[in-house]
Design a protein around this motif. Sequence first.
Motif, PDB file in Angstrom:
ATOM      1  N   ALA A 142      21.970  27.976  31.290  1.00 42.47           N
ATOM      2  CA  ALA A 142      20.975  27.205  30.544  1.00 42.47           C
ATOM      3  C   ALA A 142      19.608  27.878  30.631  1.00 42.47           C
ATOM      4  O   ALA A 142      18.867  27.957  29.633  1.00 42.47           O
ATOM      5  N   GLN A 143      19.273  28.388  31.809  1.00 44.97           N
ATOM      6  CA  GLN A 143      17.988  29.071  31.975  1.00 44.97           C
ATOM      7  C   GLN A 143      17.948  30.359  31.147  1.00 44.97           C
ATOM      8  O   GLN A 143      16.926  30.681  30.531  1.00 44.97           O
ATOM      9  N   LYS A 144      19.058  31.088  31.144  1.00 50.01           N
ATOM     10  CA  LYS A 144      19.134  32.312  30.359  1.00 50.01           C
ATOM     11  C   LYS A 144      18.978  31.999  28.874  1.00 50.01           C
ATOM     12  O   LYS A 144      18.250  32.698  28.142  1.00 50.01           O
ATOM     13  N   ALA A 145      19.658  30.946  28.424  1.00 45.15           N
ATOM     14  CA  ALA A 145      19.566  30.541  27.018  1.00 45.15           C
ATOM     15  C   ALA A 145      18.146  30.101  26.679  1.00 45.15           C
ATOM     16  O   ALA A 145      17.634  30.374  25.584  1.00 45.15           O
ATOM     17  N   SER A 146      17.507  29.423  27.629  1.00 44.39           N
ATOM     18  CA  SER A 146      16.143  28.950  27.396  1.00 44.39           C
ATOM     19  C   SER A 146      15.177  30.123  27.286  1.00 44.39           C
ATOM     20  O   SER A 146      14.292  30.130  26.413  1.00 44.39           O
ATOM     21  N   VAL A 147      15.333  31.109  28.166  1.00 45.15           N
ATOM     22  CA  VAL A 147      14.471  32.298  28.104  1.00 45.15           C
ATOM     23  C   VAL A 147      14.632  32.994  26.754  1.00 45.15           C
ATOM     24  O   VAL A 147      13.653  33.390  26.111  1.00 45.15           O
ATOM     25  N   SER A 148      15.891  33.117  26.318  1.00 50.48           N
ATOM     26  CA  SER A 148      16.172  33.750  25.032  1.00 50.48           C
ATOM     27  C   SER A 148      15.556  32.952  23.892  1.00 50.48           C
ATOM     28  O   SER A 148      14.958  33.517  22.960  1.00 50.48           O
ATOM     29  N   ALA A 149      15.674  31.632  23.961  1.00 52.60           N
ATOM     30  CA  ALA A 149      15.138  30.764  22.922  1.00 52.60           C
ATOM     31  C   ALA A 149      13.615  30.844  22.880  1.00 52.60           C
ATOM     32  O   ALA A 149      13.002  30.835  21.795  1.00 52.60           O
ATOM     33  N   GLN A 150      12.990  30.929  24.037  1.00 52.60           N
ATOM     34  CA  GLN A 150      11.529  31.021  24.089  1.00 52.60           C
ATOM     35  C   GLN A 150      11.047  32.354  23.503  1.00 52.60           C
ATOM     36  O   GLN A 150      10.024  32.421  22.809  1.00 52.60           O
ATOM     37  N   LYS A 151      11.790  33.429  23.813  1.00 54.57           N
ATOM     38  CA  LYS A 151      11.436  34.733  23.252  1.00 54.57           C
ATOM     39  C   LYS A 151      11.548  34.714  21.727  1.00 54.57           C
ATOM     40  O   LYS A 151      10.680  35.225  21.014  1.00 54.57           O
ATOM     41  N   LYS A 152      12.641  34.124  21.248  1.00 54.85           N
ATOM     42  CA  LYS A 152      12.825  34.042  19.801  1.00 54.85           C
ATOM     43  C   LYS A 152      11.740  33.187  19.164  1.00 54.85           C
ATOM     44  O   LYS A 152      11.220  33.515  18.080  1.00 54.85           O
ATOM     45  N   LEU A 153      11.380  32.097  19.846  1.00 52.24           N
ATOM     46  CA  LEU A 153      10.322  31.227  19.329  1.00 52.24           C
ATOM     47  C   LEU A 153       9.006  31.994  19.219  1.00 52.24           C
ATOM     48  O   LEU A 153       8.280  31.874  18.220  1.00 52.24           O
ATOM     49  N   ALA A 154       8.725  32.799  20.241  1.00 52.64           N
ATOM     50  CA  ALA A 154       7.486  33.597  20.205  1.00 52.64           C
ATOM     51  C   ALA A 154       7.517  34.586  19.035  1.00 52.64           C
ATOM     52  O   ALA A 154       6.514  34.756  18.318  1.00 52.64           O
ATOM     53  N   THR A 155       8.678  35.212  18.829  1.00 52.77           N
ATOM     54  CA  THR A 155       8.821  36.174  17.721  1.00 52.77           C
ATOM     55  C   THR A 155       8.677  35.480  16.377  1.00 52.77           C
ATOM     56  O   THR A 155       7.967  35.968  15.471  1.00 52.77           O
ATOM     57  N   VAL A 156       9.355  34.340  16.224  1.00 48.50           N
ATOM     58  CA  VAL A 156       9.302  33.599  14.959  1.00 48.50           C
ATOM     59  C   VAL A 156       7.898  33.067  14.711  1.00 48.50           C
ATOM     60  O   VAL A 156       7.409  33.062  13.568  1.00 48.50           O
ATOM     61  N   THR A 157       7.237  32.615  15.779  1.00 45.53           N
ATOM     62  CA  THR A 157       5.863  32.112  15.638  1.00 45.53           C
ATOM     63  C   THR A 157       4.935  33.231  15.149  1.00 45.53           C
ATOM     64  O   THR A 157       4.098  33.027  14.245  1.00 45.53           O
ATOM     65  N   ALA A 163      13.310  25.486  13.265  1.00 44.30           N
ATOM     66  CA  ALA A 163      14.618  25.672  13.903  1.00 44.30           C
ATOM     67  C   ALA A 163      14.467  26.285  15.289  1.00 44.30           C
ATOM     68  O   ALA A 163      15.123  25.864  16.254  1.00 44.30           O
ATOM     69  N   ALA A 164      13.575  27.271  15.421  1.00 46.51           N
ATOM     70  CA  ALA A 164      13.368  27.932  16.712  1.00 46.51           C
ATOM     71  C   ALA A 164      12.771  26.960  17.724  1.00 46.51           C
ATOM     72  O   ALA A 164      13.140  26.971  18.909  1.00 46.51           O
ATOM     73  N   LYS A 165      11.841  26.113  17.259  1.00 46.59           N
ATOM     74  CA  LYS A 165      11.258  25.101  18.156  1.00 46.59           C
ATOM     75  C   LYS A 165      12.312  24.097  18.612  1.00 46.59           C
ATOM     76  O   LYS A 165      12.326  23.680  19.784  1.00 46.59           O
ATOM     77  N   LYS A 166      13.200  23.723  17.695  1.00 43.04           N
ATOM     78  CA  LYS A 166      14.253  22.774  18.048  1.00 43.04           C
ATOM     79  C   LYS A 166      15.188  23.368  19.100  1.00 43.04           C
ATOM     80  O   LYS A 166      15.518  22.713  20.096  1.00 43.04           O
ATOM     81  N   VAL A 167      15.602  24.612  18.884  1.00 42.59           N
ATOM     82  CA  VAL A 167      16.485  25.288  19.844  1.00 42.59           C
ATOM     83  C   VAL A 167      15.784  25.416  21.196  1.00 42.59           C
ATOM     84  O   VAL A 167      16.383  25.171  22.256  1.00 42.59           O
ATOM     85  N   ALA A 168      14.497  25.797  21.154  1.00 47.38           N
ATOM     86  CA  ALA A 168      13.742  25.930  22.402  1.00 47.38           C
ATOM     87  C   ALA A 168      13.655  24.600  23.138  1.00 47.38           C
ATOM     88  O   ALA A 168      13.785  24.538  24.363  1.00 47.38           O
ATOM     89  N   GLY A 169      13.456  23.511  22.370  1.00 43.26           N
ATOM     90  CA  GLY A 169      13.390  22.183  22.980  1.00 43.26           C
ATOM     91  C   GLY A 169      14.708  21.772  23.600  1.00 43.26           C
ATOM     92  O   GLY A 169      14.756  21.235  24.714  1.00 43.26           O
ATOM     93  N   VAL A 170      15.784  22.055  22.851  1.00 42.68           N
ATOM     94  CA  VAL A 170      17.124  21.704  23.358  1.00 42.68           C
ATOM     95  C   VAL A 170      17.449  22.485  24.621  1.00 42.68           C
ATOM     96  O   VAL A 170      17.949  21.935  25.605  1.00 42.68           O
ATOM     97  N   THR A 171      17.154  23.776  24.608  1.00 44.62           N
ATOM     98  CA  THR A 171      17.468  24.599  25.782  1.00 44.62           C
ATOM     99  C   THR A 171      16.594  24.226  26.973  1.00 44.62           C
ATOM    100  O   THR A 171      17.048  24.265  28.124  1.00 44.62           O
TER     101      THR A 171
END
Length: 351
Positions: free
Chosen positions: A80-95, A163-171
């Motif tokens: 879950a932590q690994k997925a969250s880190v990945s999601a946060q990175k993607k969120l930063a890129t998408v932002t 979508a990226a924010k939602k994934v980041a929130g879920v993770t």
Amino acid sequence: MKKRNRGIRLVAAAALTLGSLAPVATAPGAAQAAVPGVAKNYASLMYRSLTADATMANLRATLVKQQADLKKRSADAAKAQKASVSAQKKLATVTAGHSAVFEKLKSAERALTDAKNALARQSKQKPRSNAAIARAKRAVTAATTVRDARRTRLHQAAAELRAAKKVAGVTTSAVVNSLASVGQTSAAVEQTQTRIATAGTAAGYAAQAATISRSVVDEVRPVFTIADTTSVYGVTVHRNVAYAFKRMIDDAKADGISMSGGGFRTKERQIELRTINGCPDVWTAPASSCRVPTAIPGRSLHEIGLAVDVTSGGKTLTRKSKAFEWMTAHAAEYGFVNLPSEAWHWSITGG
């Protein structure tokens, strides 16, 4: 005599009797309200002694399951932590991408404004140049196309950002929940480990019970009523020794020794026995003066259900019997002690 395996039989025996007799030892009903606390404590100690091995086995089995569960939950938390880190990175890129598209749109809007202004100026020029106006119009059309394309791209980028924010929130929630689960399971493991480390032994509980057995007799006798007894395989005993007595009969049977006996009897019956057994005086003659040793009325532990005259195969125990040999080796585990002058007489004090 067959060697007894206490550990194996305890689990089965505890399961069979826990529902019926364990409550007698730990939570007496209204009919036993007058039973002294020391008697209830004695019963609780004997119950814990006779279930100590099974309790420990259950605790160890529980610990193994909890540790396996903790390992799994820890692995899930790591994922879950690994997925969250990945999601946060993607969120930063998408932002960052969304911001870039937004800036491009603003640039396109400025370019369109400039093109429109240029067209307006060209339209006012004298003499009028149709070719220049046509070029200005084409510039406006081109700028409008770029602006519209970038608007479309901005809508897409906004959708990607949501979508990226939602994934980041879920993770993030998954991490919080998984870490909480790890914490709860870890606490459960520690609790079980503490229970194992501090658990008493069968011998220890039995020894504690033995130290208060005489107090049990002294405090039960003045308040005893027949309502404080119960029947175990046809033998009437005090409720607070019922569980231990039943376990003793069951374990002996498992070793090939069939036992029963006579437990509680009234004071009136004790008087009759003193007469039948030829005691010189019912009230004063010592038990040893009778043809068959018989306690003075009011002193017998049979009268309060804390003694049993054990029989085997319908016969009174003798020192040469297999049942006596078994009792000598194991009765103390169940809180029963022999009266030296009577091979058949066993009670919680030996009296």
